[in-house]
Write an enzyme that holds these catalytic residues in place. Structure first.
Site: not given
Ligand code: GLN
Length: 468
Positions: A69, A144, A169
């Site tokens: 990532k 994400s 995510s």
């Molecule tokens: N969708 C969640 C958020 O927007 C999780 C994001 C994540 O785990 N980085 O915070």
């Protein structure tokens, strides 16, 4: 295809000296580029030249291609956390998980697309990529860590991607793309070198094609790290020993919370119920339980995560990292100019929300209340784990939505979609998302959650389902 092997098959051949790395990496580059054209899943793709190939000589991950990532720092390769404000930032060091991979002979072949700083569920909150689901390009790959989900599902050579999860995510893109995502216990994998979203929640973990592939990588990135004071004081272990080759779950107690089946697409529910029946047929005891705090998880999460994120983002002001502008006027005006120009709308929303939640006068009402809910969630889950080895349910309540459908959703609608994957993140417990059927070719994910530091258990259950 000669390189369509599992990670363990590849590593076996690699250790025996049977891989022609020049040929293999030519194939890797060609396939990665081809897939990137279709799915736009890489922010950066370093050139793997002959010099790098010549360095492949030993290690337990000898010659294995790995993507990471964009938020995970890689020495000499741009690491921008999917954020335009960090474009051009090239770290002079490796995150601990990256140095551990490299030490074992793994090769970093790309930095994957993500929502800016991890803020999102659909990989759309970024100015850098327009990542698409490999099963249907009109749909989101999830977020994400969307680019990591795509890489795991689409690349047809042995490979694992490192994702990061704050509130789901790793699970979400694994579920939407049809891959296996392992989110470890908070502290099991060092966060050193991760561009933070929310420090009390962030976890790094692998996304791959199979439970065995992700278990292999976890074995090499887990373990205490003096550079991260929140890393658990526990050595890593060989997680592949938990693979359930005989698909036997006799004596395994699995809890199914009824709250995990509220507000769910009916077809997703049907597939997950079938998956649970399959676990039962492999010998597991299925127990219906109640996790009442599920209803409060999303509200608590978005207070805590944005409170932490808003302080983390304060350092991006056009002075130290990434983008800058001509320095003029008062410093406040300069910071404002840079931040207004380069942050996405979602980052701005989270800065405002998070700053508000921890402001004097509101802190007790919002931030502290959210922290109390977090404690209740942990207590409630621990109670279930007294009599159960794992909690099972859907990862996401829907299949990957179309971009045109997402356009119609409000920010709150999107936040609510995260509820089920947020629960284990708030509790800091490990979870595994594995493919569990499809609807019109679109994958569905089942999540398996276990108690702290019990990654072996979820690997055991997930691989039983895969091998059945
Ligand atoms: N969708 C969640 C958020 O927007 C999780 C994001 C994540 O785990 N980085 O915070």
């Amino acid at each position: 295809m000669k390189y369509r092997q599992s990670v363990s098959e590849f590593l076996k051949e690699s250790k025996k000296g049977n891989i022609d790395y020049s040929d293999f990496y030519a194939y890797v580059a060609e396939q990665t580029e081809k897939n990137n054209k279709k799915f736009d899943f890489l922010v950066t793709m370093p050139d793997i030249d002959e010099k790098t190939i010549k360095t492949i000589s030993k290690g337990n991950l000898k010659g294995l291609p790995i993507t990471a990532k964009d938020a995970i720092c890689t020495k000499g390769i741009q690491s921008s956390a999917g954020a335009e404000i960090l474009k051009g930032y090239i770290p002079p060091f490796d995150a601990t998980c990256i140095s551990r991979i490299k030490k074992e002979g793994g090769i970093i072949i790309g930095k994957t697309a993500q929502d800016e700083f991890g803020f999102g569920t659909f990989c759309i909150n970024t100015a850098l990529n327009k990542a698409k689901n490999p099963n249907d390009i009109s749909r989101s790959p999830g977020g994400s860590s969307g680019g990591s989900g795509i890489a795991a599902a689409a690349l047809d050579f042995p490979h694992v991607s490192l994702g990061e999860s704050t509130g789901g995510s790793i699970s979400c893109p694994a579920s939407f793309c049809g891959a296996v995502g392992l989110t470890p216990t908070y502290g099991r994998v060092s966060r050193y070198g991760l561009i933070d979203y929310a420090n009390s929640l962030d976890k790094i973990g692998p996304i791959g094609k199979t439970t065995e592939d992700v278990a292999t990588i976890l074995s090499h990135i887990a373990g205490q790290d003096p550079m991260d004071s929140t890393s658990a004081p526990k050595k890593s272990e060989d997680y592949t020993k938990y693979i359930n080759k005989d698909a036997n779950l006799k004596g395994t107690n699995i809890a199914v919370p009824k709250e995990f089946f509220k507000d769910l697409d009916a077809k997703v529910e049907k597939n997950i119920r079938d998956g649970i029946a399959q676990l039962e047929s492999l010998g597991a005891n299925i127990n219906e339980v109640s996790l009442k705090m599920t209803d409060y998880a999303t509200a608590a999460y978005y207070m805590i995560a944005t409170a932490e994120a808003s302080t983390n983002l304060a350092k991006y002001s056009g002075m130290r990292y990434g983008q800058s502008e001509k320095i003029e006027d008062h410093f406040d005006e300069y910071f404002q100019k840079v931040r207004s120009k380069y942050f996405t709308e979602e980052s701005k929303r989270r800065i405002l929300l998070g700053t508000f939640a921890r402001m004097e006068g509101y802190r007790d009402q919002y931030y502290l209340k959210a922290m109390k809910i977090r404690t209740l969630i942990i207590e409630e889950m621990n109670k279930v784990f007294k009599n159960n080895d794992a909690i099972v349910g859907p990862t996401m309540p829907i299949i990957a939505p179309k971009f045109t459908e997402i356009d119609k959703l409000s920010a709150i609608d999107i936040y609510t979609i995260d509820t089920l994957s947020i629960m284990p993140n708030l509790a800091g417990t490990p979870m595994l998302s594995i493919p569990c059927g499809t609807i019109n070719n679109m994958p569905i994910g089942m999540q398996i959650i276990s108690s702290h530091l019990n990654e072996g258990r979820i690997i055991n259950i997930g691989s039983a389902l895969e091998n059945s």
